[in-house]
Design a protein around this motif. Structure first.
Motif, short mmCIF file in Angstrom:
data_model
loop_
_atom_site.label_atom_id
_atom_site.label_comp_id
_atom_site.label_asym_id
_atom_site.label_seq_id
_atom_site.Cartn_x
_atom_site.Cartn_y
_atom_site.Cartn_z
N LEU A 339 0.83 -1.21 0.00
CA LEU A 339 0.00 0.00 0.00
C LEU A 339 0.86 1.26 0.00
N VAL A 340 1.81 1.34 0.92
CA VAL A 340 2.63 2.54 0.99
C VAL A 340 3.53 2.65 -0.25
N GLY A 341 3.93 1.51 -0.80
CA GLY A 341 4.74 1.54 -2.02
C GLY A 341 3.96 2.05 -3.22
N GLN A 342 2.68 1.74 -3.28
CA GLN A 342 1.86 2.18 -4.41
C GLN A 342 1.43 3.65 -4.28
N LEU A 343 1.39 4.15 -3.04
CA LEU A 343 0.88 5.51 -2.85
C LEU A 343 1.97 6.57 -2.67
N ALA A 344 3.14 6.17 -2.14
CA ALA A 344 4.21 7.13 -1.91
C ALA A 344 5.19 7.07 -3.08
N HIS A 345 5.40 8.19 -3.74
CA HIS A 345 6.20 8.21 -4.96
C HIS A 345 7.54 8.90 -4.72
N GLY A 346 8.37 8.90 -5.75
CA GLY A 346 9.66 9.55 -5.66
C GLY A 346 10.76 8.58 -5.23
N ASN A 347 11.94 9.12 -5.03
CA ASN A 347 13.09 8.32 -4.62
C ASN A 347 13.07 8.17 -3.10
N LEU A 348 12.43 7.13 -2.63
CA LEU A 348 12.26 6.91 -1.20
C LEU A 348 13.52 6.24 -0.65
N ALA A 373 9.04 -6.80 0.72
CA ALA A 373 8.60 -7.47 -0.50
C ALA A 373 7.39 -6.76 -1.09
N GLY A 374 6.43 -6.42 -0.25
CA GLY A 374 5.26 -5.70 -0.73
C GLY A 374 5.62 -4.32 -1.24
N PHE A 375 6.50 -3.63 -0.53
CA PHE A 375 6.89 -2.27 -0.88
C PHE A 375 7.60 -2.21 -2.23
N MET A 376 8.49 -3.17 -2.48
CA MET A 376 9.34 -3.09 -3.67
C MET A 376 8.80 -3.87 -4.86
N ARG A 377 7.70 -4.57 -4.70
CA ARG A 377 7.21 -5.42 -5.79
C ARG A 377 6.79 -4.62 -7.02
N ARG A 378 6.33 -3.40 -6.84
CA ARG A 378 5.93 -2.62 -8.01
C ARG A 378 7.12 -2.19 -8.85
N TYR A 379 8.31 -2.28 -8.29
CA TYR A 379 9.51 -1.89 -9.02
C TYR A 379 10.32 -3.07 -9.55
N SER A 380 10.11 -4.25 -9.02
CA SER A 380 10.91 -5.40 -9.45
C SER A 380 10.08 -6.67 -9.40
N ASP A 381 10.05 -7.40 -10.51
CA ASP A 381 9.27 -8.63 -10.54
C ASP A 381 10.07 -9.84 -10.05
N THR A 382 11.29 -9.63 -9.56
CA THR A 382 12.06 -10.74 -9.00
C THR A 382 12.18 -10.64 -7.48
N VAL A 383 11.59 -9.61 -6.89
CA VAL A 383 11.72 -9.45 -5.44
C VAL A 383 10.83 -10.45 -4.72
N ASN A 384 11.29 -10.92 -3.58
CA ASN A 384 10.51 -11.81 -2.73
C ASN A 384 10.85 -11.54 -1.28
N VAL A 427 1.25 4.17 7.23
CA VAL A 427 0.04 3.34 7.24
C VAL A 427 0.18 2.33 8.37
N ALA A 428 -0.95 1.90 8.93
CA ALA A 428 -0.91 0.97 10.05
C ALA A 428 -2.03 -0.05 9.92
N GLY A 429 -1.78 -1.25 10.46
CA GLY A 429 -2.78 -2.30 10.39
C GLY A 429 -2.71 -3.22 11.59
N THR A 430 -3.76 -4.00 11.76
CA THR A 430 -3.85 -4.94 12.86
C THR A 430 -4.46 -6.24 12.36
N LEU A 431 -4.67 -7.17 13.28
CA LEU A 431 -5.35 -8.43 12.97
C LEU A 431 -6.66 -8.47 13.73
#
Length: 527
Positions: A339-348, A373-384, A427-431
């Motif tokens: 989520l934060v990777g898709q919404l926050a732009h620029g050279n983070l 992994a979630g943050f960087m997935r939009r920039y690299s399809d080999t990240v895990n 951003v913050a989340g819980t279970l």
């Protein structure tokens, strides 16, 4: 104890089967089966080792009642339904770095072939001509190579090009100045790169942000006589525009190993002047094929026999004992990072992962790996989740892990914060119910939402009638809304709206939503 049973369904180095057997697995090598044959057979196997020929569909996964792991000998996993495999509890692994040198060397070979027009000269010479005067090439020495993407493969290309005495400049949102200095290259923006480069080589994944990154406008405004190489992914170049630019001479030559549609039996570029192509040979060397086969066998056997996880695309590295407890936390962490990777732009350059309550008592590394992994997935399809921390470090991303002992409003909480040019964004989340991930805060605004599937994030003025206008627009476009999730800073002030949708909104629908009265921003999200 019964040995794990592995099926190798695509052709790969025979030593892969030997490794499985040496490490305690039974293995069958049965290649060339059609989907129905594989579906009928797969139920007895615990592991499936593939290359690119086998497609792992939901139907095959439904039939794979004993399957625990799929191993892709190579980088791309377009032939595996990863989301469905995750839902079935199947780990999907790849070998993200096994083809790096091979692909980089192919790019260098394409550069040399363009510079000296080798394919055309070869064809005419073998046809009985002696067309020496028709093939006046250029030297690469002293020329400027522009890299679009300076990650693992791009970095190798840079080192080889520097050895050829080329000057190397690079456009990469994640490339730091320190990393650029280490590589011996200059970091530039994309327009600057295209205005200066004699050769351009692409080394970036195909995402919504990189699709047609070499558009008609960019090609037409690039340095006249530029030469372009793509051994990365099809779809990064507007192929019709490239043909026009080759015919006009704006682009002096192009060499493609990948196409938007493959296999490329037909393409507008075929027959264009000074155009070279190969049939996706970037990873096709003996050494690469052996390396990826051996690596995938080692990884899969380690998981099946010992529970170790390496290079998994849908789970982090962790022990078998930790997995059940950490699984819902990692799902939450990955969604927050995405989520934060898709919404926050620029050279983070900085990211912080905070854990409090029950989350603070757990092994934090898998949680951090899932966030990255979630943050960087939009920039690299080999990240895990395994290699994400390494890739973050390589690109100069400063990662902070903070564990709070304090009691908060929630029994457990994970907060992800990135530093942007406009300040920190968090951003913050819980279970809920101990295993259901929920977003509870976005950029300082409280909101409760599931993060799943296709979503629309809207920032708007908190005014009467707004929800009705958005709902009417989507209804008119035939897009069904799953859930409405609302939050606001204060009455009448800034508000946010998160919509879950049954299908992805089109570019046209997003543009129309941006024109709705009260809308400040609209972003399409996918999880």
């Amino acid at each position: 104890m019964t040995k794990p049973k592995v099926l190798i369904s695509d052709k790969m180095d025979p030593n892969a089967a030997r490794i499985f057997e040496e490490r305690g697995c039974d293995v069958d090598v049965i290649t060339g089966e059609n989907p129905e044959e594989l579906k009928a057979r797969i139920g007895e196997y615990h592991g499936l080792a593939i290359r690119s020929s086998t497609t792992v569909t939901p139907e095959i996964l439904d039939a794979a009642t004993n399957l625990k792991v799929i191993g892709r000998a190579g980088i791309g996993v377009d032939n595996v339904d990863i989301s469905y495999a995750s839902g079935k509890g199947v780990v999907v692994m790849n070998t993200p770095f096994g083809n790096s040198i091979t692909t980089a060397e192919h790019a260098i070979a394409m550069i040399m072939a363009l510079a000296r027009m080798i394919p055309a000269a070869n064809a005419r010479t073998q046809a009985g001509e002696w067309p020496k005067k028709d093939f006046m090439g250029i030297e690469v020495t002293g020329k400027t190579l522009g890299l679009i993407g300076a990650g693992n493969i791009g970095g190798i290309v840079a080192s080889r090009a520097l050895g050829l005495k080329m000057k190397v400049i690079a456009y990469d949102p994640f490339l730091t100045e320190d990393r650029a200095i280490e590589l011996g290259i200059e970091k530039v923006d994309l327009d600057n790169l295209l205005s200066r480069a004699d050769f351009v080589s692409l080394h970036t994944p195909l995402t919504d942000q990189t699709r047609n990154i070499l558009s008609r406008e960019r090609l037409e405004n690039a340095k006249p006589g530029i030469r372009i190489v793509n051994c990365a992914r099809g779809g990064l170049i507007d192929e019709a525009a490239l043909k026009d630019c080759l015919e006009s001479g704006q682009v002096a030559g192009a060499a493609l190993d990948v196409f938007a549609v493959e296999p490329a039996k037909e393409n507008p570029l075929f027959g264009a002047p000074n155009f070279i192509c190969t049939p996706h040979l970037g990873a096709s060397t003996t050494e690469a094929q052996v390396n990826v086969a051996l690596q995938v066998a080692e990884q899969m056997a380690d998981y099946l026999v010992n529970g170790g996880v390496t290079n998994a695309l849908n789970m982090p590295s962790l022990s078998a004992e930790e997995a059940p407890k950490l699984k819902p936390y990692m799902a939450l962490a990955e969604r927050l990072g995405s989520l934060v990777g898709q919404l926050a732009h620029g050279n983070l350059t900085k990211i912080s992962i905070e854990r409090e309550g029950a989350a603070a008592q757990l092994n934090g590394k898998p949680i951090t790996g899932a966030v990255l992994a979630g943050f960087m997935r939009r920039y690299s399809d080999t990240v895990n989740m395994v290699n994400a921390p390494y890739l973050a470090k390589e690109r100069g991303l400063e990662v902070s892990e903070i564990r709070h002992e304090r009691d908060g409003a929630f029994n457990t909480l994970i907060r992800v914060t990135v530093e942007t040019e406009s300040g920190p964004r968090s951003v913050a989340g819980t279970l809920f119910g101990s295993d259901k991930p929920r977003l509870v805060e976005i950029f300082g605004i409280g909101i409760e939402a599931e993060l799943d599937g296709h979503m629309l994030y809207i920032v708007n003025d908190d005014k009467p009638g707004f929800i009705g206008r958005i709902g009417s627009l989507l209804g008119e476009r035939g897009i069904n809304i799953g859930t409405f999730n609302l939050g606001r800073r204060d009455a009448g002030g800034e508000a946010v709206l998160l919509l879950s949708l049954d299908e992805a909104p089109t570019v046209e629908t997003i543009a129309e939503a941006e024109q709705v009265e009260g809308v400040k921003m609209v972003t399409s999200l996918v999880f």
